[in-house]
Design a protein around this motif. Structure first.
Motif, PDB file in Angstrom:
ATOM      1  N   LEU A  75       6.425 -23.712  11.399  1.00 46.77           N
ATOM      2  CA  LEU A  75       5.393 -22.517  11.050  1.00 46.77           C
ATOM      3  C   LEU A  75       5.836 -21.334  10.713  1.00 46.77           C
ATOM      4  O   LEU A  75       6.872 -20.705  11.406  1.00 46.77           O
ATOM      5  CB  LEU A  75       4.382 -22.425  12.165  1.00 46.77           C
ATOM      6  N   LEU A  76       5.660 -20.620   9.421  1.00 48.56           N
ATOM      7  CA  LEU A  76       6.066 -19.510   9.000  1.00 48.56           C
ATOM      8  C   LEU A  76       5.089 -18.667   8.667  1.00 48.56           C
ATOM      9  O   LEU A  76       3.952 -19.220   8.265  1.00 48.56           O
ATOM     10  CB  LEU A  76       7.205 -19.851   7.739  1.00 48.56           C
ATOM     11  N   ARG A  77       5.564 -17.347   8.394  1.00 49.40           N
ATOM     12  CA  ARG A  77       4.650 -16.393   8.055  1.00 49.40           C
ATOM     13  C   ARG A  77       5.187 -15.448   6.934  1.00 49.40           C
ATOM     14  O   ARG A  77       6.478 -15.325   6.703  1.00 49.40           O
ATOM     15  CB  ARG A  77       4.106 -15.633   8.996  1.00 49.40           C
ATOM     16  N   TRP A  78       4.394 -14.891   6.183  1.00 47.98           N
ATOM     17  CA  TRP A  78       5.002 -14.127   4.970  1.00 47.98           C
ATOM     18  C   TRP A  78       5.451 -12.798   5.649  1.00 47.98           C
ATOM     19  O   TRP A  78       4.630 -12.276   6.510  1.00 47.98           O
ATOM     20  CB  TRP A  78       3.847 -13.429   3.974  1.00 47.98           C
ATOM     21  N   HIS A  79       6.646 -12.125   5.340  1.00 47.56           N
ATOM     22  CA  HIS A  79       7.104 -10.757   5.846  1.00 47.56           C
ATOM     23  C   HIS A  79       7.046  -9.930   4.598  1.00 47.56           C
ATOM     24  O   HIS A  79       7.306 -10.395   3.439  1.00 47.56           O
ATOM     25  CB  HIS A  79       8.598 -11.077   6.047  1.00 47.56           C
ATOM     26  N   HIS A  80       6.506  -8.647   4.896  1.00 50.51           N
ATOM     27  CA  HIS A  80       6.117  -7.709   3.922  1.00 50.51           C
ATOM     28  C   HIS A  80       6.981  -6.646   3.995  1.00 50.51           C
ATOM     29  O   HIS A  80       7.535  -6.217   5.206  1.00 50.51           O
ATOM     30  CB  HIS A  80       4.788  -7.142   4.044  1.00 50.51           C
ATOM     31  N   LYS A  81       7.371  -6.117   2.968  1.00 49.48           N
ATOM     32  CA  LYS A  81       7.945  -4.535   2.947  1.00 49.48           C
ATOM     33  C   LYS A  81       7.158  -3.811   2.248  1.00 49.48           C
ATOM     34  O   LYS A  81       6.409  -3.973   1.123  1.00 49.48           O
ATOM     35  CB  LYS A  81       9.609  -4.642   2.360  1.00 49.48           C
ATOM     36  N   GLN A  82       7.117  -2.371   2.720  1.00 49.40           N
ATOM     37  CA  GLN A  82       6.394  -1.468   1.825  1.00 49.40           C
ATOM     38  C   GLN A  82       7.320  -0.808   0.768  1.00 49.40           C
ATOM     39  O   GLN A  82       8.479  -0.695   0.753  1.00 49.40           O
ATOM     40  CB  GLN A  82       6.116  -0.023   2.943  1.00 49.40           C
ATOM     41  N   VAL A  83       6.480  -0.817  -0.374  1.00 45.31           N
ATOM     42  CA  VAL A  83       7.054  -0.124  -1.688  1.00 45.31           C
ATOM     43  C   VAL A  83       6.610   1.408  -1.591  1.00 45.31           C
ATOM     44  O   VAL A  83       5.385   1.480  -1.688  1.00 45.31           O
ATOM     45  CB  VAL A  83       6.792  -1.025  -2.669  1.00 45.31           C
ATOM     46  N   GLU A  84       7.595   2.122  -1.879  1.00 46.25           N
ATOM     47  CA  GLU A  84       7.205   3.653  -2.233  1.00 46.25           C
ATOM     48  C   GLU A  84       6.356   3.833  -3.367  1.00 46.25           C
ATOM     49  O   GLU A  84       6.306   3.008  -4.405  1.00 46.25           O
ATOM     50  CB  GLU A  84       8.356   4.450  -2.160  1.00 46.25           C
ATOM     51  N   GLY A  85       5.242   4.763  -3.227  1.00 52.19           N
ATOM     52  CA  GLY A  85       4.433   5.047  -4.273  1.00 52.19           C
ATOM     53  C   GLY A  85       5.293   5.896  -5.321  1.00 52.19           C
ATOM     54  O   GLY A  85       6.434   6.407  -5.069  1.00 52.19           O
ATOM     55  N   ASP A  86       4.754   6.223  -6.566  1.00 48.72           N
ATOM     56  CA  ASP A  86       5.246   7.020  -7.485  1.00 48.72           C
ATOM     57  C   ASP A  86       4.168   8.185  -7.831  1.00 48.72           C
ATOM     58  O   ASP A  86       3.049   7.918  -8.191  1.00 48.72           O
ATOM     59  CB  ASP A  86       5.234   6.251  -8.753  1.00 48.72           C
ATOM     60  N   LYS A  87       4.524   9.546  -7.328  1.00 51.06           N
ATOM     61  CA  LYS A  87       3.782  10.649  -7.649  1.00 51.06           C
ATOM     62  C   LYS A  87       3.384  10.804  -9.300  1.00 51.06           C
ATOM     63  O   LYS A  87       2.408  11.318  -9.568  1.00 51.06           O
ATOM     64  CB  LYS A  87       4.160  11.719  -6.973  1.00 51.06           C
ATOM     65  N   ALA A  88       4.476  10.502  -9.940  1.00 49.41           N
ATOM     66  CA  ALA A  88       4.243  10.794 -11.217  1.00 49.41           C
ATOM     67  C   ALA A  88       3.101   9.944 -11.927  1.00 49.41           C
ATOM     68  O   ALA A  88       2.584  10.320 -12.825  1.00 49.41           O
ATOM     69  CB  ALA A  88       5.811  10.492 -11.972  1.00 49.41           C
ATOM     70  N   THR A  89       3.380   8.604 -11.703  1.00 43.08           N
ATOM     71  CA  THR A  89       2.291   7.703 -12.316  1.00 43.08           C
ATOM     72  C   THR A  89       1.182   7.779 -11.595  1.00 43.08           C
ATOM     73  O   THR A  89       0.137   7.033 -11.792  1.00 43.08           O
ATOM     74  CB  THR A  89       3.161   6.360 -12.446  1.00 43.08           C
ATOM     75  N   GLY A  90       1.030   8.280 -10.328  1.00 45.40           N
ATOM     76  CA  GLY A  90      -0.120   8.051  -9.449  1.00 45.40           C
ATOM     77  C   GLY A  90      -0.289   6.622  -8.637  1.00 45.40           C
ATOM     78  O   GLY A  90      -1.400   6.286  -8.001  1.00 45.40           O
TER      79      GLY A  90
END
Length: 217
Positions: free
Chosen positions: A79-94
């Protein structure tokens, strides 16, 4: 594995806690024998003589688990689960920060169940305050209600008969009523119909005897 109430159908017949389910390997699932070998819990002291508990599986769970083992090696976690990582936002593009999937990993800590468990409860329209331990609790009660011996129920749930007696004695008594009723003595008088039948039979026998006596005379 999608997060849904159906996902927890894997856990329902296992009678296992998160740690035991997380340690399951592909080789533990024995499709041909329609069972799964659940690792024993790590609770208690010393080394346990038994390393796995045999749990028979219903066909609908076997069908769903079969799809998880295709092309995988026996030593891999089942039994496995998805691991997630946070991707930073881009202020220039919003663009806002967001989480993206990276890889599937084994379950590790109980807190990982919080969100999918709540989602499953919502989808199943169950009380939101129910906890995963309810699966184990209800499994023990089901075993007692179908008159399985307390020792067997304890063994498949990796616990002791003392724990079953202490916490589930009321269910043992209730479930045993049909069996106890078979062993009870019945002092109730015969039914009225039976009394009439007996009286008619005796009258008939008396009439036959009187007729035989008259013929002899």
């Amino acid at each position: 594995m999608p997060i849904s109430a159906r996902s927890y159908s894997y856990w329902l017949p296992l009678d296992a806690d998160l740690d035991q389910a997380a340690r399951l390997t592909v080789a533990d699932l024995q499709i041909s024998n329609r069972r799964i070998m659940v690792p024993t819990s790590k609770k208690g002291r010393g080394t346990k003589a038994q390393t796995h508990i045999t749990i028979p599986l219903p066909d609908y769970v076997l069908a769903r688990l079969r799809s998880l083992i295709a092309g995988r090696r026996g030593q891999e976690r089942l039994l496995l689960r998805w691991h997630h990582k946070q991707v930073e936002g881009d202020k220039a593009t919003g663009r806002l920060p967001e989480w993206e999937r990276t890889e599937r990993r084994p379950w590790s800590v109980a807190s990982e169940m919080t969100r999918p468990w709540r989602a499953a409860l919502t989808q199943a329209e169950l009380a939101i305050d129910l906890v995963p331990y309810c699966l184990r609790h209800s499994s023990i009660i089901r075993g007692l209600q179908v008159n399985l011996p307390a020792r067997l129920v304890a063994a498949v749930h990796d616990t002791s008969t003392a724990m079953i007696d202490k916490h589930y004695s009321a269910f043992i008594t209730d479930a045993s009523q049909p069996i106890l009723r078979l062993a009870s003595l019945t002092f109730a008088p015969p039914a009225t119909a039976e009394l009439h039948s007996l009286a008619a039979e005796r009258t008939k026998k008396r009439g036959t005897a009187n007729a035989a006596g008259q013929q002899t005379n």
